[in-house]
Design an enzyme around this catalytic site. Structure first.
Site, PDB file in Angstrom:
ATOM      1  N   LYS A  18      11.369   3.363  -4.312  1.00  0.00           N
ATOM      2  CA  LYS A  18      10.267   3.058  -3.399  1.00  0.00           C
ATOM      3  C   LYS A  18       9.019   2.632  -4.157  1.00  0.00           C
ATOM      4  CE  LYS A  18       7.051   5.534  -0.331  1.00  0.00           C
ATOM      5  NZ  LYS A  18       5.932   5.820  -1.240  1.00  0.00           N
ATOM      6  N   ASN A  19       8.624   3.426  -5.147  1.00  0.00           N
ATOM      7  CA  ASN A  19       7.359   3.148  -5.843  1.00  0.00           C
ATOM      8  C   ASN A  19       7.409   1.841  -6.629  1.00  0.00           C
ATOM      9  OD1 ASN A  19       6.286   5.479  -4.800  1.00  0.00           O
ATOM     10  ND2 ASN A  19       6.695   6.719  -6.619  1.00  0.00           N
TER      11      ASN A  19
ATOM     12  N   ARG B 104      -0.423   3.024   2.005  1.00  0.00           N
ATOM     13  CA  ARG B 104      -1.186   3.131   0.763  1.00  0.00           C
ATOM     14  C   ARG B 104      -0.818   2.014  -0.220  1.00  0.00           C
ATOM     15  NH1 ARG B 104      -4.846   6.055  -1.286  1.00  0.00           N
ATOM     16  NH2 ARG B 104      -5.147   6.090  -3.533  1.00  0.00           N
TER      17      ARG B 104
ATOM     18  N   ASP C  90       0.306   9.467   2.342  1.00  0.00           N
ATOM     19  CA  ASP C  90       0.396  10.916   2.452  1.00  0.00           C
ATOM     20  C   ASP C  90      -0.970  11.572   2.405  1.00  0.00           C
ATOM     21  OD1 ASP C  90       3.163  10.983   2.570  1.00  0.00           O
ATOM     22  OD2 ASP C  90       3.385  11.018   0.400  1.00  0.00           O
TER      23      ASP C  90
END
Length: 435
Positions: A22-23, A97, A121
């Protein structure tokens, strides 16, 4: 609001393949804005956060074509910069984000980049100073509208600079690197993040024609170029998901094989789980975890003092797995101090574990002592809500090991980071349904 119903205390067995990281995906997708040519990206995870970013890119004018499961082409040859000042963008950009990382590429290629205050988050303060101070060092003018929480940077031509980042921010480093590759002259970035995700981004940019050296270190040196080309890139398996499956296997005392994990990019993750007493075997590029029928015992330090596991910038232990380690420790033999240094709200989910019967002392917002049960006292089922991605998966693991049927609410948080998780868990034998 969707929920999971989980019947716990069911042994699992089988193989599972981790999704794309994901990152890394969030960085790589933003990098397609640096060139008008076609960029092909493989192993993109089908998760909410990534899909939101792809949608944002489409609305910016990027041509997106799905060519196979997890594989897409992107072509940013007709970007609509006016979209950046629309109400639709303010709403869309603020829900994710990762959207902050479009600023560097847009600034470098088009001379301006805007972003609303990003979401993500709620795990404590996640300031953006590192991003914007780095871009200002490259010659950008910064402005901030407090009423709309809207950030902007502008510069007709960025110039290379030497800078020391005030923190080794992964997304901050990515944003600055993507701006610096098209800046005039040379840049040197000290205290740069060096996570595998960042290394992957730099390698991709070099294939596109950038000139970046020092990849994998905390000093990146960049010689700016005038334009970048298209390329093809494959995203690494998600190390956070791999750590999640290790924790799942231990807590449910299940025999699980995690396939194609890219061992060379896992760093200290396997060793950290071994400190908790978990047996991991490397079989080719797979991780084999036997059923821990006799439990697992936390190692103490040589002098007998309690083990501390804390997060740190790479090559230290990633903060995204501390929640998993904490849950796994609740059923270990022995005790451990969990020290979450980076985010002051990330441990606040432990009250839900305490409700399930876990022995945890929350010392302050950053530290918790976990006293393991050694499976002599099982966690008990309960109803709970997922506060963020990593706490959500930790609570899911706790529920799968608990006695009885648990309910987890707000599972959209889990879907933000984990692809098709219900079906994948069912393939291992888990009794889980979404409602």
């Amino acid at each position: 609001m969707e929920t999971f119903k989980i019947e716990g205390n069911v042994p699992l067995k089988g193989e599972i393949t981790p999704q794309g990281a994901k990152n890394e995906a969030l960085q790589i997708l933003c990098a397609v804005l640096l060139t008008p040519e076609v960029v092909t990206i493989n192993n993109i995870p089908d998760i909410i956060d990534v899909n939101k970013l792809i949608s944002l890119l489409k609305n910016l004018g990027v041509k997106v074509t799905k060519i196979a499961k997890g594989s897409y082409t992107f072509q940013a040859d007709a970007i609509n910069m006016e979209y950046l000042e629309s109400e639709a963008f303010k709403k869309e950009g603020s829900s994710l984000r990762g959207s902050i990382m479009i600023v560097g590429p847009l600034l470098a290629r088009f001379g301006k980049g805007y972003i609303p205050k990003p979401g993500g988050d709620k795990i404590g303060r996640r300031r953006l100073d590192t991003h914007f101070e780095g871009l200002i060092n490259l010659g950008a003018k910064f402005r901030y509208n407090k009423e709309d929480h809207f950030y902007g940077v502008e510069s007709p031509r960025l110039k290379g600079a030497t800078m020391l980042l005030d923190e080794a921010s992964v997304t901050g480093t990515a944003n600055i690197v993507m701006a610096a590759v098209l800046a005039e002259g040379k840049s040197a970035i000290y205290n740069a993040a060096c996570e595998p995700y960042l290394q992957q981004l730099c390698k991709m940019l070099n294939r596109m024609g950038a000139k970046i050296t020092g990849i994998g270190s905390n000093l990146l040196e960049i010689e700016g170029v005038t334009a970048l080309n298209g390329c093809e890139h494959t995203i690494l398996p998600d190390m956070i998901e791999i750590g999640s499956w290790i924790g799942l296997a231990a807590m449910t005392r299940s025999e699980i094989t995690i396939k194609n994990v890219s061992w060379e990019n896992l760093g200290v993750i396997p060793g950290t789980f071994r400190k908790l007493g978990i047996t991991l075997e490397q079989k080719g590029d797979d991780i084999y975890i036997p059923a821990h029928t006799d439990g697992y015992e936390i190692q103490n330090y040589i002098d007998g003092s309690i083990l501390t596991i804390s997060d740190a910038p790479w090559p230290g232990f990633t903060p995204d797995l501390l929640s998993i380690v904490l849950v796994v420790a609740t059923q270990a033999r022995g005790s451990v101090l969990i020290h979450q240094k980076m985010f002051e709200s990330r441990l606040f989910f432990v009250d839900k574990l305490i409700d399930m019967g876990a022995k945890i002392i929350l010392c302050d917002p950053h530290r918790a002592v976990v006293i393991g049960h050694d499976f002599k006292s099982q966690l008990k089922a309960t109803t709970m809500s997922s506060p963020d991605i990593r706490a959500g998966i930790s609570l899911l693991i706790a529920a799968l090991s608990a006695k009885g049927t648990s309910t987890i609410q707000n599972i959209e948080q889990i879907y933000r980071g984990y692809e098709n998780i219900e079906e994948r868990l069912k393939s291992l034998g888990a009794k889980i349904v979404s409602e």
